[in-house]
Design an enzyme around this catalytic site. Structure first.
Site, PDB file in Angstrom:
ATOM      1  N   ARG A 177       6.311  -0.741  25.518  1.00 44.68           N
ATOM      2  CA  ARG A 177       6.352  -1.424  26.752  1.00 44.68           C
ATOM      3  C   ARG A 177       7.553  -0.993  27.408  1.00 44.68           C
ATOM      4  NH1 ARG A 177       3.942  -5.090  23.416  1.00 44.68           N
ATOM      5  NH2 ARG A 177       1.731  -5.476  23.873  1.00 44.68           N
ATOM      6  N   ASP A 345      -4.189  -5.395  15.916  1.00 43.53           N
ATOM      7  CA  ASP A 345      -4.211  -6.561  16.407  1.00 43.53           C
ATOM      8  C   ASP A 345      -5.020  -6.863  17.844  1.00 43.53           C
ATOM      9  OD1 ASP A 345      -1.909  -4.852  17.441  1.00 43.53           O
ATOM     10  OD2 ASP A 345      -1.175  -6.676  18.641  1.00 43.53           O
ATOM     11  N   GLU A 346      -5.136  -8.012  18.338  1.00 43.11           N
ATOM     12  CA  GLU A 346      -5.580  -8.499  19.503  1.00 43.11           C
ATOM     13  C   GLU A 346      -6.818  -7.664  20.167  1.00 43.11           C
ATOM     14  OE1 GLU A 346      -1.711 -10.990  20.634  1.00 43.11           O
ATOM     15  OE2 GLU A 346      -1.778  -8.987  21.309  1.00 43.11           O
ATOM     16  N   TRP A 412       2.038 -11.669  11.065  1.00 40.18           N
ATOM     17  CA  TRP A 412       2.572 -12.336  12.357  1.00 40.18           C
ATOM     18  C   TRP A 412       2.412 -13.605  13.045  1.00 40.18           C
ATOM     19  CZ3 TRP A 412       0.888 -12.474  17.727  1.00 40.18           C
ATOM     20  CH2 TRP A 412      -0.282 -11.945  17.982  1.00 40.18           C
ATOM     21  N   TYR A 437      10.392 -13.170  15.402  1.00 38.82           N
ATOM     22  CA  TYR A 437      10.130 -12.519  16.648  1.00 38.82           C
ATOM     23  C   TYR A 437      11.363 -12.765  17.798  1.00 38.82           C
ATOM     24  CZ  TYR A 437       5.296 -10.995  16.538  1.00 38.82           C
ATOM     25  OH  TYR A 437       4.282 -10.463  16.007  1.00 38.82           O
ATOM     26  N   PHE A 438      12.043 -11.533  17.717  1.00 40.75           N
ATOM     27  CA  PHE A 438      13.361 -11.313  18.546  1.00 40.75           C
ATOM     28  C   PHE A 438      12.994 -11.124  19.813  1.00 40.75           C
ATOM     29  CE2 PHE A 438      16.370  -9.922  14.902  1.00 40.75           C
ATOM     30  CZ  PHE A 438      15.986 -11.113  14.248  1.00 40.75           C
ATOM     31  N   ASP A 439      11.507 -11.476  20.430  1.00 41.45           N
ATOM     32  CA  ASP A 439      11.598 -11.301  21.969  1.00 41.45           C
ATOM     33  C   ASP A 439      11.439 -12.961  22.318  1.00 41.45           C
ATOM     34  OD1 ASP A 439       9.164 -11.901  20.478  1.00 41.45           O
ATOM     35  OD2 ASP A 439       7.924 -10.793  21.912  1.00 41.45           O
ATOM     36  N   GLU A 489       8.024  -6.218  26.137  1.00 41.66           N
ATOM     37  CA  GLU A 489       7.621  -6.530  27.530  1.00 41.66           C
ATOM     38  C   GLU A 489       8.660  -6.768  28.537  1.00 41.66           C
ATOM     39  OE1 GLU A 489       6.160  -7.761  24.900  1.00 41.66           O
ATOM     40  OE2 GLU A 489       4.085  -7.994  24.930  1.00 41.66           O
TER      41      GLU A 489
END
Ligand code: TNX
EC number: 3.2.1.52
Length: 776
Positions: A177, A345-346, A412, A437-439, A489
């Site tokens: 990202r 994922d996703e 996750w 999650y460190f975001d 991101e």
């Protein structure tokens, strides 16, 4: 008796000289020892060891030398001492590294005595950890990159026997990202090893950038590593560039860079796990080679947010698998890691539903649906990876449609995937969003730089336990450990990356390394705060969010009195405050009990250290108005998931923050809000404001219109006015009061309607969020 004066003189001189030369030693207490992660067993003994220019490192192998070198380099940079390496043990003043095959792979013992230090381990990791522990026993100045004079390089005498609780202790860096240069990756490796972490997971592929050179497919980096530069816009407000627009923003690691990173990591006991995403999160690869997708439509590398992810690899064409196998062969040549991460994922599989190749594959393989096609995809990759004697690891979506036989799961979406996979006898690495999650934000959202969302403060990370309550012993054996994930991101540069990683990684390291018994958050704070000084000396831009004040306010619904409690993450910390126009620097009073408020009041507060405010300043105005505590009737239903503080939410003085989960927001999904407030008696009014939140990422949009009516009987309403606001694409979360002002009039009932945009530009349902209706 004849006295030999000459002899006496010499003797006296000798004694004097010795006393003069003897280094002044400190008397250490337990509270002087602040190691993170906390060692398994530690005893403090009397005495200490002092490093000086003559201290030698005794090593007898390259492995030992590599570990010793870390501290020798530090002494050179921070102390100006060139400490010698030797194979022969001197009589005193040395640090000796000794092989001890009885110890586990990452275990070590460290014994500091008055005139020597002994570190024992069975291999590189143990020696590195022994050295890193010794480093943490040294004064903070050892971390600096400039020479400190007049520091006594003294360490207390200790006996330490240490070993980790889990064998997977990881950090994931998302370098897709936003791209991070090799140097930063190496620095991160040093710091991970400092905290006894052993895994660096590199997320090398995602929609917004392909970051690793693959010789066979040069366009992956020529095209896929660069996107059209829209960094000036918010991540979620970047329009998709045309397929032929040239990307200029990005970067990638050459194979030489990767070799350097891997070799550097290896010397510090760190395994670098590569992640090559598939079948989704691959727009960058599809932009480079459109034939990898179902319909081969040319696309650009997206410059920002992309949801849902439909441009995925075609699971029908053989050429997709050929491509992936070729890519993985090059990847496996570069990364010795046993584990190869394939993402998984996703994936939004709408193309697969329509694609003739995918449909053909579904039929031929006797699959039920596209979920099973994803499972087919991953199982096929798993066979390939295990044929190369490696282990496939993927995000927990790889469970859907059936897990590949030898696969390891990274859980996750909570711990559910981990529970399920371990139950099926598969190994798991726990990385639940809630703790890892460190975001996510680490302090109150309003006082932090923009982040993905969520709230994961330091104390929450410290509560992490990869072994989940209710797991059987058999399941628990499959828990390899845990990992923090820093999705990038919202991480444009290394400063922001450091801010999100430190200090949380230190808390995580302790949860993964140290025994669970005896761990306490309050005790941890006595070690993490001194660790801040080490981070500062290392030049790390660490977050000080633990100091930020979080308030809790409760309102007495009968009297409307608000009681505000203030706290930060550190127990009994020195918090001071002022009211209204007071100056925090000069007028602050100590906070010792909740502050009672009965009229419009501003509270300013801060954590104080040495009588000075430290960290972000807290400032909040509690605004009283004519509707406080009055009855609200809802004409349209509040969404189940966002009920705020119940029926009084809109008239309770308390305002919501940018964190839409904070309990002060009520929401309407794809529906207007309409409420009627009963003021109990005819009241003079001239202004009504509706507090609303916008955060378009998660689908929260401002109302397009707010209208107000008044009434004396609750039946016949007359319009008082309205305010409109056209939809506009925005990124950051914002809060706004939508005000309707009118000629002063008397009213007992007020009807307020906020119009919901109802549908997002991409067709999703819109949430309308309201926290308070202010009547003046
Ligand atoms: C979900 S976690 C993702 C990432 C995003 C992240 C943001 C996972 C396997 N997928 O692609 O960056 O959320 O928190």
């Amino acid at each position: 008796m004849k006295v030999n004066f000459k002899r006496v003189l010499i003797l006296a001189l000798a004694v004097l000289l010795q006393v003069g030369c003897q280094k002044q030693k400190t008397t250490f207490t337990e509270s002087d020892i602040k190691i993170i992660p906390q060692p398994k067993e530690l005893t403090l003994n009397q005495g200490s060891f002092i490093f000086d220019a003559d201290t030698k490192f005794v090593v007898t192998s390259d492995t030992q030398l590599q570990a010793a070198q870390i501290l020798i380099d530090r002494f050179k940079t921070a102390a100006g001492l060139e400490l010698e390496l030797t194979k022969e043990q001197p009589s005193s003043n040395f640090v000796i590294l000794k092989d001890n095959s009885q110890l586990g792979a990452e275990a070590y013992t460290l014994v500091v005595g008055d005139d020597n230090i002994v570190i024992e381990a069975s291999g590189l990791s143990g020696f590195v950890y022994g050295i890193e522990t010794l480093r943490q026993l040294l004064p903070v100045a050892v971390e600096k990159n400039t020479v400190s004079a007049d520091v006594s390089w003294e360490v207390p005498n200790v006996n330490i026997a240490d070993a980790p609780r889990y064998k997977w202790r990881g950090l994931m860096l998302d370098v897709s990202r936003h791209f991070f240069e090799k140097d930063y990756v190496m620095k991160t490796i040093d710091r991970l090893s400092y905290l006894k972490m052993n895994t660096l997971h590199l997320h090398l592929v995602d929609d917004q950038g392909w970051r690793i050179e693959i010789k066979k497919y040069p366009k992956l980096t020529e095209v896929g590593a660069y996107r059209v530069d829209q960094e000036d816009k918010h991540w979620n407000a970047r329009p998709r560039a045309k397929a032929d627009e040239k990307g200029t923003y990005g970067g990638f690691y050459t194979q030489e860079d990767i070799k350097e990173i891997v070799a550097y990591a290896e010397k510090r006991g760190i395994t670098v796990v590569p992640e090559i995403e598939m079948p989704a999160h691959v727009s960058s690869a599809v932009a480079a080679y459109p034939s990898l997708s179902c319909f081969e439509t040319p696309i650009s590398v997206p410059s920002g947010g992309l949801w849902p992810i439909t441009d995925i690899y075609c699971a029908g064409k053989e050429s997709t698998f050929e491509f992936l196998e070729n890519v993985l062969v090059e990847v496996m040549d570069l990364f010795p890691s046993k584990y190869i991460h394939v993402g998984g994922d996703e994936a939004t599989k709408t193309n697969w539903e329509k694609c003739p190749h995918c449909q053909k594959r579904i039929k031929a393989e006797g699959l039920e649906n596209v979920e099973e096609l994803q499972s087919y995809f991953i199982k096929r990759m798993e066979r390939f990876i295990s044929s190369k004697d490696r282990i496939l690891i993927g995000w927990d979506e790889i469970l859907e449609g059936g897990l590949a036989p030898g696969a390891t799961v990274m859980s996750w979406r909570g711990v559910k995937g981990g529970l399920e996979a371990s139950e099926q006898g598969h190994d798991v690495v726990m990385t639940p969003g809630s703790h890892c999650y460190f975001d996510h934000y680490q302090g109150p959202q309003d006082s932090e730089p923009a982040a993905w969302g969520g709230y994961t403060p330091l104390s929450k990370v410290y509560e992490f336990d990869p072994t989940v309550d209710g797991m059987s012993d058999e399941q628990a054996k499959h828990v390899l450990g845990g990992q923090a994930n820093l999705w990038a991101e919202y991480i444009p540069d290394t400063d922001q990356s450091e801010y999100m990683i430190y200090p949380r990684i230190a808390a995580l390291s302790e949860t993964l390394w140290s025994p669970k018994e005896g761990r306490s958050w309050n005790e941890f704070t006595t070690r993490i705060i001194p660790m801040f000084d080490r981070f500062a000396a290392m030049g790390i831009n660490y977050a000080q969010s633990v100091y930020t004040i979080r308030e809790e306010a409760i309102v007495d619904e009968n009297t409307g009195a608000v009681s505000v409690s203030l706290a930060n993450e550190i127990e009994n910390s020195d918090i001071r405050y002022v009211l209204n126009d007071g100056d925090l620097n000069t007028d602050a009073v100590s906070y010792d009990k909740p502050i009672q408020i009965t009229e419009t009041t501003t509270i300013k507060a801060s954590y104080f250290e040495n009588d000075k405010p430290l960290g972000a300043v807290f400032e909040k105005t509690f605004k009283y108005h004519k509707a406080v505590g009055k009855k609200v009737t809802y004409n349209t239903e509040v969404n189940d998931r966002y009920q705020g503080a119940g029926a009084t939410t809109q008239v309770n003085v308390l305002r919501g923050t940018k964190n839409f989960h904070d309990g002060q927001w009520q929401a309407w999904l794809a529906k207007d809000m309409e409420v009627v407030i009963d003021l109990d008696e005819p009241t003079e009014v001239s202004k009504v404001s509706v507090g609303a939140l916008e955060n378009q990422g998660p689908g929260i949009y401002y109302p397009t219109m707010v209208e107000v009516w008044t009434s004396d009987d609750g039946q016949n309403f007359v319009s008082a006015g309205k305010t409109e606001r056209a939809y506009a694409a925005t990124g950051d979360a914002t809060i706004k009061d939508f005000e309707v002002t009118f000629e002063k009039k008397s009213a007992r009932y007020i009807k307020v309607k906020a119009t919901n945009l109802k549908q997002t530009p991409t067709g999703g349902g819109v949430f309308l969020f309201v926290d308070e209706i202010i009547v003046e």
